[in-house]
Design a protein around this motif. Structure first.
Motif, PDB file in Angstrom:
ATOM      1  N   ALA A  74       0.828  -1.204   0.000  1.00  0.00           N
ATOM      2  CA  ALA A  74       0.000   0.000   0.000  1.00  0.00           C
ATOM      3  C   ALA A  74       0.862   1.252   0.000  1.00  0.00           C
ATOM      4  N   ASP A  75       0.220   2.371  -0.386  1.00  0.00           N
ATOM      5  CA  ASP A  75       0.872   3.682  -0.355  1.00  0.00           C
ATOM      6  C   ASP A  75       0.645   4.397   0.962  1.00  0.00           C
ATOM      7  N   VAL A  76      -0.410   4.004   1.689  1.00  0.00           N
ATOM      8  CA  VAL A  76      -0.753   4.644   2.955  1.00  0.00           C
ATOM      9  C   VAL A  76      -1.437   3.621   3.848  1.00  0.00           C
ATOM     10  N   ILE A  77      -1.274   3.798   5.155  1.00  0.00           N
ATOM     11  CA  ILE A  77      -1.857   2.882   6.132  1.00  0.00           C
ATOM     12  C   ILE A  77      -2.768   3.661   7.069  1.00  0.00           C
ATOM     13  N   PHE A  78      -3.939   3.078   7.359  1.00  0.00           N
ATOM     14  CA  PHE A  78      -4.849   3.581   8.382  1.00  0.00           C
ATOM     15  C   PHE A  78      -5.113   2.423   9.347  1.00  0.00           C
ATOM     16  N   ALA A  79      -5.190   2.723  10.645  1.00  0.00           N
ATOM     17  CA  ALA A  79      -5.334   1.630  11.612  1.00  0.00           C
ATOM     18  C   ALA A  79      -6.090   2.068  12.851  1.00  0.00           C
ATOM     19  N   CYS A  80      -6.871   1.128  13.403  1.00  0.00           N
ATOM     20  CA  CYS A  80      -7.542   1.327  14.681  1.00  0.00           C
ATOM     21  C   CYS A  80      -7.589  -0.007  15.403  1.00  0.00           C
ATOM     22  N   GLY A  81      -7.236   0.007  16.685  1.00  0.00           N
ATOM     23  CA  GLY A  81      -7.236  -1.229  17.457  1.00  0.00           C
ATOM     24  C   GLY A  81      -6.472  -1.067  18.756  1.00  0.00           C
ATOM     25  N   PRO A  82      -6.193  -2.156  19.435  1.00  0.00           N
ATOM     26  CA  PRO A  82      -5.477  -2.100  20.710  1.00  0.00           C
ATOM     27  C   PRO A  82      -4.074  -1.521  20.541  1.00  0.00           C
ATOM     28  N   THR A  83      -3.560  -0.904  21.592  1.00  0.00           N
ATOM     29  CA  THR A  83      -2.251  -0.259  21.527  1.00  0.00           C
ATOM     30  C   THR A  83      -1.131  -1.191  21.073  1.00  0.00           C
ATOM     31  N   PRO A  84      -1.025  -2.449  21.557  1.00  0.00           N
ATOM     32  CA  PRO A  84       0.053  -3.320  21.057  1.00  0.00           C
ATOM     33  C   PRO A  84       0.000  -3.514  19.542  1.00  0.00           C
ATOM     34  N   MET A  85      -1.202  -3.613  18.989  1.00  0.00           N
ATOM     35  CA  MET A  85      -1.353  -3.737  17.543  1.00  0.00           C
ATOM     36  C   MET A  85      -0.879  -2.471  16.838  1.00  0.00           C
ATOM     37  N   LEU A  86      -1.292  -1.315  17.346  1.00  0.00           N
ATOM     38  CA  LEU A  86      -0.895  -0.052  16.730  1.00  0.00           C
ATOM     39  C   LEU A  86       0.604   0.175  16.843  1.00  0.00           C
ATOM     40  N   ARG A  87       1.186  -0.253  17.942  1.00  0.00           N
ATOM     41  CA  ARG A  87       2.637  -0.126  18.114  1.00  0.00           C
ATOM     42  C   ARG A  87       3.384  -0.932  17.038  1.00  0.00           C
ATOM     43  N   ALA A  88       2.909  -2.139  16.782  1.00  0.00           N
ATOM     44  CA  ALA A  88       3.535  -2.991  15.766  1.00  0.00           C
ATOM     45  C   ALA A  88       3.330  -2.419  14.369  1.00  0.00           C
ATOM     46  N   ILE A  89       2.147  -1.861  14.112  1.00  0.00           N
ATOM     47  CA  ILE A  89       1.874  -1.261  12.801  1.00  0.00           C
ATOM     48  C   ILE A  89       2.724  -0.013  12.596  1.00  0.00           C
ATOM     49  N   LYS A  90       2.900   0.778  13.648  1.00  0.00           N
ATOM     50  CA  LYS A  90       3.772   1.952  13.536  1.00  0.00           C
ATOM     51  C   LYS A  90       5.185   1.524  13.151  1.00  0.00           C
ATOM     52  N   ALA A  91       5.709   0.516  13.808  1.00  0.00           N
ATOM     53  CA  ALA A  91       7.054   0.028  13.486  1.00  0.00           C
ATOM     54  C   ALA A  91       7.117  -0.462  12.045  1.00  0.00           C
ATOM     55  N   TYR A  92       6.097  -1.168  11.617  1.00  0.00           N
ATOM     56  CA  TYR A  92       6.041  -1.683  10.238  1.00  0.00           C
ATOM     57  C   TYR A  92       6.013  -0.520   9.238  1.00  0.00           C
ATOM     58  N   ALA A  93       5.185   0.503   9.528  1.00  0.00           N
ATOM     59  CA  ALA A  93       5.067   1.647   8.620  1.00  0.00           C
ATOM     60  C   ALA A  93       6.374   2.424   8.523  1.00  0.00           C
ATOM     61  N   LEU A  94       7.025   2.665   9.660  1.00  0.00           N
ATOM     62  CA  LEU A  94       8.290   3.401   9.643  1.00  0.00           C
ATOM     63  C   LEU A  94       9.380   2.602   8.950  1.00  0.00           C
ATOM     64  N   GLU A  95       9.423   1.315   9.196  1.00  0.00           N
ATOM     65  CA  GLU A  95      10.431   0.449   8.581  1.00  0.00           C
ATOM     66  C   GLU A  95      10.292   0.428   7.060  1.00  0.00           C
ATOM     67  N   ASN A  96       9.043   0.491   6.584  1.00  0.00           N
ATOM     68  CA  ASN A  96       8.790   0.429   5.144  1.00  0.00           C
ATOM     69  C   ASN A  96       8.519   1.792   4.512  1.00  0.00           C
ATOM     70  N   ASP A  97       8.699   2.866   5.290  1.00  0.00           N
ATOM     71  CA  ASP A  97       8.517   4.240   4.818  1.00  0.00           C
ATOM     72  C   ASP A  97       7.139   4.443   4.183  1.00  0.00           C
ATOM     73  N   ILE A  98       6.105   4.053   4.937  1.00  0.00           N
ATOM     74  CA  ILE A  98       4.727   4.214   4.473  1.00  0.00           C
ATOM     75  C   ILE A  98       4.018   5.205   5.392  1.00  0.00           C
TER      76      ILE A  98
END
Length: 266
Positions: free
Chosen positions: A190-214
């Motif tokens: 994807a070109d952009v990510i949107f997310a809603c859910g528990p904090t541990p999930m969002l923490r992992a998604i943030k790391a994934y987004a930053l790692e992949n520059d999304i």
């Protein structure tokens, strides 16, 4: 602008174990709502003074749908409501997804805005539905559940230009594991990510987004009291000084619940 209404219930139903929906008929709230915003729902029991904040799941003309999990006395009361009854609600509240602004920011960086991943986990699944309906690009919806009770799955599948991927903790449907396991298994991009859910999930998604520059925008789940930014009960840690509190805090009910992931610490 937020409105306070005594709203008629058009439909109330159980979608899964402990998960319920209510459709309200509103005068102004539905028409004013953006994806990612919420409403405060007030109990008819005078002993329960504080409202319950619940995300907006879907809007159709003057009608507004919420989907919630029973978590206490207030939501238990709402789960027993029937069509034709009334509840006081206030909204729309909070900052939702300003899709025009987000698209402009992303394109200004020379990036594409053609494909999005919408992550939803648990009771963070419902607010992703209205976002999927309003996004003008290809949507990859990746939703995580505990088990085979995949509430709202068919609703997402009915949204045009949308692919739906499921992750379940017990592996009964889709990928076994979490939403990122599903992304890796299905090779979703994807070109952009949107997310809603528990904090541990969002923490992992943030790391994934930053790692992949999304570019990534998250909707935070926090316990709220007033719902209008006055009590500071729902603050989260931010990466910049907040004009209201003069410390590195942001009010989830007021500045959020939607944030650029770079604005907040998870």
């Amino acid at each position: 602008m937020a409105y306070r209404e005594n709203a008629k219930i058009l439909k109330a139903d159980c979608l899964a174990d402990g998960v319920y929906e209510i459709w309200f008929e509103t005068k102004n709230i539905a028409k004013a709502a953006k994806a990612g915003q919420f409403i405060s729902v007030y109990s008819n029991d005078g002993s329960r003074m504080l409202p319950r904040p619940i995300s907006i799941c879907k809007v159709e003309n003057n009608n507004l749908r919420i989907v919630f999990r029973v978590a206490g006395k207030g939501t238990e009361e709402f789960s027993k409501m029937k069509a034709g009854e009334y509840l006081d609600i206030q909204g729309p509240l909070g900052n939702g997804y300003d899709l025009g602004k987000i698209a402009t920011e992303i394109k200004a960086e020379g990036r594409s805005f053609d494909k999005a991943i919408l992550f939803g986990g648990g009771i963070g699944v419902p607010p992703m539905l209205e976002l999927a309906r309003r996004l003008d690009c290809h949507k990859n919806v990746v939703v995580g559940y505990r088990n085979s009770q995949t509430f709202l799955k068919e609703d997402f599948e009915a949204v045009a230009d949308t692919d739906v991927y499921i992750a379940t903790e017990d592996g009964s449907v889709g990928a076994k594991g979490n939403v990122l396991d599903a992304v890796k298994q299905e090779k979703v991009e994807a070109d952009v990510i949107f997310a809603c859910g528990p904090t541990p999930m969002l923490r992992a998604i943030k790391a994934y987004a930053l790692e992949n520059d999304i570019p990534c925008y998250v909707s935070l789940e926090e316990k709220m009291a007033c719902g209008i930014g006055a009590c500071l009960a729902c603050v989260c840690k931010s990466t910049e000084i907040d004009d209201h509190s003069q410390v590195k805090n942001k009010r989830v009910c007021k500045e959020g619940p939607v944030f650029n992931v770079k604005e907040v610490e998870l």
